[in-house]
Design a protein around this motif. Structure first.
Motif, mmCIF file in Angstrom:
data_model
loop_
_atom_site.group_PDB
_atom_site.id
_atom_site.type_symbol
_atom_site.label_atom_id
_atom_site.label_comp_id
_atom_site.label_asym_id
_atom_site.label_seq_id
_atom_site.Cartn_x
_atom_site.Cartn_y
_atom_site.Cartn_z
ATOM 1 N N LEU A 62 0.829 -1.204 0.000
ATOM 2 C CA LEU A 62 0.000 0.000 0.000
ATOM 3 C C LEU A 62 0.868 1.260 0.000
ATOM 4 N N ALA A 63 1.929 1.240 0.784
ATOM 5 C CA ALA A 63 2.840 2.386 0.812
ATOM 6 C C ALA A 63 3.521 2.576 -0.538
ATOM 7 N N ARG A 64 3.901 1.471 -1.168
ATOM 8 C CA ARG A 64 4.543 1.558 -2.479
ATOM 9 C C ARG A 64 3.592 2.138 -3.518
ATOM 10 N N LEU A 65 2.325 1.693 -3.509
ATOM 11 C CA LEU A 65 1.338 2.222 -4.457
ATOM 12 C C LEU A 65 1.134 3.719 -4.245
ATOM 13 N N ARG A 66 1.004 4.126 -2.993
ATOM 14 C CA ARG A 66 0.815 5.548 -2.696
ATOM 15 C C ARG A 66 2.027 6.377 -3.103
ATOM 16 N N ARG A 67 3.214 5.845 -2.826
ATOM 17 C CA ARG A 67 4.450 6.563 -3.129
ATOM 18 C C ARG A 67 4.597 6.768 -4.637
ATOM 19 N N VAL A 68 4.362 5.718 -5.414
ATOM 20 C CA VAL A 68 4.493 5.815 -6.877
ATOM 21 C C VAL A 68 3.464 6.790 -7.432
ATOM 22 N N GLN A 69 2.243 6.692 -6.946
ATOM 23 C CA GLN A 69 1.188 7.573 -7.430
ATOM 24 C C GLN A 69 1.493 9.027 -7.088
ATOM 25 N N ARG A 70 1.951 9.274 -5.870
ATOM 26 C CA ARG A 70 2.283 10.640 -5.449
ATOM 27 C C ARG A 70 3.430 11.200 -6.277
#
Length: 76
Positions: A62-70
């Motif tokens: 979840l953190a990886r998805l948020r980080r990439v999207q941000r």
């Protein structure tokens, strides 16, 4: 069945991750090697295991998805 997920999930944690990804515009697919790939136009793909044994696997992906999207939103 409008609430169906794009892949069959083995764990509740993976279901939560897939639901989050779909709700935020990611395409979710299973690889031939037994992993899950999250794809979103303009973002690099994110991979995770189908049945992770790590207790923090859900939070990490979840953190990886948020980080990439941000990161991609910041560049646009």
């Amino acid at each position: 069945m409008p609430d169906a997920l794009p892949i069959r999930c083995s764990t509740r944690a993976l279901k939560r991750v897939v639901r989050y990804a779909v709700d935020h515009g990611w395409i979710v697919e299973r690889t031939r090697g037994g992993h899950v790939r999250f794809i979103k136009p303009g973002c690099p793909p994110v991979f995770t295991g189908f049945s992770p044994s790590d207790a923090r696997a859900e939070k990490n992906v979840l953190a990886r998805l948020r980080r990439v999207q941000r990161q991609e939103e910041g560049e646009a």
